[in-house]
Structures are given as C-alpha cells and as structure tokens.
Motif scaffolding. Sequence first.
Motif, mmCIF file in Angstrom:
data_model
loop_
_atom_site.group_PDB
_atom_site.id
_atom_site.type_symbol
_atom_site.label_atom_id
_atom_site.label_comp_id
_atom_site.label_asym_id
_atom_site.label_seq_id
_atom_site.Cartn_x
_atom_site.Cartn_y
_atom_site.Cartn_z
ATOM 1 N N THR A 166 0.846 -1.185 0.000
ATOM 2 C CA THR A 166 0.000 0.000 0.000
ATOM 3 C C THR A 166 0.887 1.242 0.000
ATOM 4 O O THR A 166 2.022 1.217 0.500
ATOM 5 C CB THR A 166 -0.947 0.027 1.215
ATOM 6 O OG1 THR A 166 -0.169 -0.006 2.412
ATOM 7 C CG2 THR A 166 -1.914 -1.139 1.192
ATOM 8 N N PHE A 167 0.340 2.321 -0.575
ATOM 9 C CA PHE A 167 1.086 3.563 -0.746
ATOM 10 C C PHE A 167 0.150 4.755 -0.548
ATOM 11 O O PHE A 167 -1.057 4.641 -0.787
ATOM 12 C CB PHE A 167 1.657 3.648 -2.173
ATOM 13 C CG PHE A 167 2.489 2.465 -2.566
ATOM 14 C CD1 PHE A 167 3.859 2.475 -2.377
ATOM 15 C CD2 PHE A 167 1.901 1.338 -3.116
ATOM 16 C CE1 PHE A 167 4.627 1.376 -2.744
ATOM 17 C CE2 PHE A 167 2.659 0.239 -3.478
ATOM 18 C CZ PHE A 167 4.028 0.258 -3.289
ATOM 19 N N ARG A 168 0.721 5.895 -0.184
ATOM 20 C CA ARG A 168 -0.041 7.142 -0.110
ATOM 21 C C ARG A 168 0.214 7.944 -1.386
ATOM 22 O O ARG A 168 0.628 9.099 -1.344
ATOM 23 C CB ARG A 168 0.365 7.951 1.113
ATOM 24 C CG ARG A 168 -0.296 7.486 2.386
ATOM 25 C CD ARG A 168 -0.070 8.471 3.520
ATOM 26 N NE ARG A 168 1.337 8.673 3.778
ATOM 27 C CZ ARG A 168 1.972 8.242 4.842
ATOM 28 N NH1 ARG A 168 1.338 7.611 5.776
ATOM 29 N NH2 ARG A 168 3.270 8.466 4.988
ATOM 30 N N LEU A 169 -0.010 7.304 -2.500
ATOM 31 C CA LEU A 169 0.155 7.923 -3.816
ATOM 32 C C LEU A 169 -0.919 7.355 -4.752
ATOM 33 O O LEU A 169 -1.356 6.215 -4.562
ATOM 34 C CB LEU A 169 1.533 7.603 -4.404
ATOM 35 C CG LEU A 169 2.744 8.212 -3.714
ATOM 36 C CD1 LEU A 169 4.030 7.578 -4.228
ATOM 37 C CD2 LEU A 169 2.780 9.712 -3.942
ATOM 38 N N PRO A 170 -1.298 8.099 -5.769
ATOM 39 C CA PRO A 170 -2.242 7.554 -6.749
ATOM 40 C C PRO A 170 -1.614 6.387 -7.522
ATOM 41 O O PRO A 170 -0.411 6.376 -7.786
ATOM 42 C CB PRO A 170 -2.530 8.726 -7.694
ATOM 43 C CG PRO A 170 -1.908 9.927 -7.093
ATOM 44 C CD PRO A 170 -0.947 9.484 -6.037
ATOM 45 N N SER B 134 -6.101 9.175 -3.279
ATOM 46 C CA SER B 134 -4.669 9.480 -3.178
ATOM 47 C C SER B 134 -3.873 8.313 -2.591
ATOM 48 O O SER B 134 -2.686 8.445 -2.321
ATOM 49 C CB SER B 134 -4.462 10.742 -2.343
ATOM 50 O OG SER B 134 -4.977 10.542 -1.048
ATOM 51 N N PHE B 135 -4.500 7.175 -2.404
ATOM 52 C CA PHE B 135 -3.835 5.969 -1.923
ATOM 53 C C PHE B 135 -3.928 4.893 -2.998
ATOM 54 O O PHE B 135 -4.817 4.926 -3.845
ATOM 55 C CB PHE B 135 -4.504 5.445 -0.642
ATOM 56 C CG PHE B 135 -4.205 6.269 0.572
ATOM 57 C CD1 PHE B 135 -3.308 5.819 1.522
ATOM 58 C CD2 PHE B 135 -4.818 7.493 0.769
ATOM 59 C CE1 PHE B 135 -3.034 6.577 2.645
ATOM 60 C CE2 PHE B 135 -4.557 8.252 1.885
ATOM 61 C CZ PHE B 135 -3.653 7.792 2.830
ATOM 62 N N CYS B 136 -3.018 3.925 -2.942
ATOM 63 C CA CYS B 136 -3.047 2.837 -3.909
ATOM 64 C C CYS B 136 -2.668 1.535 -3.222
ATOM 65 O O CYS B 136 -1.841 1.518 -2.305
ATOM 66 C CB CYS B 136 -2.070 3.106 -5.057
ATOM 67 S SG CYS B 136 -2.123 1.846 -6.363
ATOM 68 N N LYS B 137 -3.264 0.458 -3.701
ATOM 69 C CA LYS B 137 -2.922 -0.883 -3.238
ATOM 70 C C LYS B 137 -2.492 -1.690 -4.453
ATOM 71 O O LYS B 137 -3.163 -1.694 -5.480
ATOM 72 C CB LYS B 137 -4.129 -1.537 -2.578
ATOM 73 C CG LYS B 137 -3.866 -2.975 -2.150
ATOM 74 C CD LYS B 137 -5.061 -3.581 -1.427
ATOM 75 C CE LYS B 137 -6.045 -4.111 -2.437
ATOM 76 N NZ LYS B 137 -7.121 -4.897 -1.844
ATOM 77 N N ILE B 138 -1.360 -2.365 -4.330
ATOM 78 C CA ILE B 138 -0.896 -3.280 -5.365
ATOM 79 C C ILE B 138 -0.918 -4.679 -4.766
ATOM 80 O O ILE B 138 -0.290 -4.928 -3.741
ATOM 81 C CB ILE B 138 0.533 -2.956 -5.845
ATOM 82 C CG1 ILE B 138 0.601 -1.564 -6.456
ATOM 83 C CG2 ILE B 138 1.012 -4.014 -6.846
ATOM 84 C CD1 ILE B 138 2.006 -1.135 -6.851
ATOM 85 N N LEU C 206 9.736 1.812 -5.521
ATOM 86 C CA LEU C 206 8.475 1.879 -4.780
ATOM 87 C C LEU C 206 8.643 1.619 -3.286
ATOM 88 O O LEU C 206 7.808 2.049 -2.490
ATOM 89 C CB LEU C 206 7.445 0.928 -5.386
ATOM 90 C CG LEU C 206 7.046 1.253 -6.830
ATOM 91 C CD1 LEU C 206 5.978 0.282 -7.326
ATOM 92 C CD2 LEU C 206 6.576 2.685 -6.971
ATOM 93 N N THR C 207 9.715 0.939 -2.865
ATOM 94 C CA THR C 207 9.912 0.740 -1.428
ATOM 95 C C THR C 207 10.258 2.060 -0.733
ATOM 96 O O THR C 207 10.168 2.152 0.489
ATOM 97 C CB THR C 207 11.025 -0.300 -1.131
ATOM 98 O OG1 THR C 207 12.233 0.129 -1.763
ATOM 99 C CG2 THR C 207 10.620 -1.681 -1.622
ATOM 100 N N GLN C 208 10.626 3.060 -1.520
ATOM 101 C CA GLN C 208 10.930 4.389 -0.978
ATOM 102 C C GLN C 208 9.774 5.362 -1.191
ATOM 103 O O GLN C 208 9.868 6.533 -0.803
ATOM 104 C CB GLN C 208 12.198 4.951 -1.642
ATOM 105 C CG GLN C 208 13.410 4.053 -1.529
ATOM 106 C CD GLN C 208 13.747 3.696 -0.098
ATOM 107 O OE1 GLN C 208 13.807 4.568 0.754
ATOM 108 N NE2 GLN C 208 13.964 2.421 0.177
ATOM 109 N N ALA C 209 8.694 4.898 -1.822
ATOM 110 C CA ALA C 209 7.561 5.775 -2.128
ATOM 111 C C ALA C 209 6.806 6.143 -0.853
ATOM 112 O O ALA C 209 6.827 5.414 0.146
ATOM 113 C CB ALA C 209 6.617 5.083 -3.108
ATOM 114 N N GLU C 210 6.143 7.265 -0.907
ATOM 115 C CA GLU C 210 5.405 7.762 0.251
ATOM 116 C C GLU C 210 4.352 6.753 0.718
ATOM 117 O O GLU C 210 3.559 6.255 -0.077
ATOM 118 C CB GLU C 210 4.728 9.082 -0.100
ATOM 119 C CG GLU C 210 4.043 9.736 1.071
ATOM 120 C CD GLU C 210 3.435 11.083 0.714
ATOM 121 O OE1 GLU C 210 2.595 11.535 1.493
ATOM 122 O OE2 GLU C 210 3.793 11.654 -0.330
ATOM 123 N N GLY C 211 4.388 6.451 1.999
ATOM 124 C CA GLY C 211 3.395 5.571 2.600
ATOM 125 C C GLY C 211 3.583 4.092 2.323
ATOM 126 O O GLY C 211 2.681 3.294 2.574
#
Length: 164
Positions: A33-37, A102-106, A135-140
Amino acid sequence: MTVRSLLSFALFLQFVFPASSAVDPSKCIAIWTFRLPCSELVSDLMNQLKAWSTKKCRDGPEKCMYKIMNESPEELEVKHTSPQSGKITEINFFFGPTAAKSFCKIKAISTTRSKDGTNPNDYCLLYNLIDASGLTQAEGYKEICNKEKCPSMSSAHCDKDEDF
C-alpha cells in the motif's frame, strides 16, 4: 439466482478470498500500500519491467527476462523466465485505489510451474521489482505479506547473488 449470477458470485469470492498459498507452495501473494495515486506507481513498475525485459541480467541474477503479456489500468500480466533454471513464473499485479483516491494498493500473485519439484523464490521476484522501481521508498509504502500467503518469503535472500 440464475446460473450466470452464481458463476459471477463464485468468481467474485475467488478474487476476494483466494485460496491460501500454504496449500500451494508454488504461489506467492504479496500486497503493498502507498499514499500515492496508482497511476504514478504503475508507471514506475512498467519502466522497471521494461528495463528488465532484456535477456542479459546486468543488475544481478533473475533481474531480467520479464515480459509484459497483457496490461490494463487495473492489472498487469507478466511472465518471468529464469535465465539460470528456465523456470517460468506467471505474475499478476492488480492495482486499486483504496477508499481515498490518493492511496493505492498493489496486489501481486506469482505462480511458478516447476518440472523438477523445487520451489522457486517467488517472493524475491516480486520484491526485487518493487524495490528496483523505487516503490519501497515511495510515500506511505507498507508491505503485507507472510509465510502463509507466500511460503518462499521465510527463506528469501533477495538481492544476493544466488539461484532462486
């Protein structure tokens, strides 16, 4: 209920409640999960897959021979062929915004068909892609994975020069 409705419901349940991979050691399921689109994340992952589509592993073992089989805004179907063992792994990435846009789940599911009965390190095939794409450094960034859903995770030594 019609037969079509029952089949649709059964397919829905299979997606929502996939069978445990502990029953199938050739399968690995991981969620990030991420705090990015999602659009930003998909682009980074696609770029990494394209960079590792070559037949020569310049970045380390198993970091090559990925092939995008099918792509859509919600899913990527990928095939990886091990240059060392010839094992073929089918990988599906599912992208979905959470309740907030504004969040994404992969969600990634990898399945390896091995003729010799050995279990692959599917976890590293997934994790190395996510890591190399930044992506391991991406926000959230947060990973949700365990040995019940991904048996190879407990013995994973990703980024080491060894055969998986």
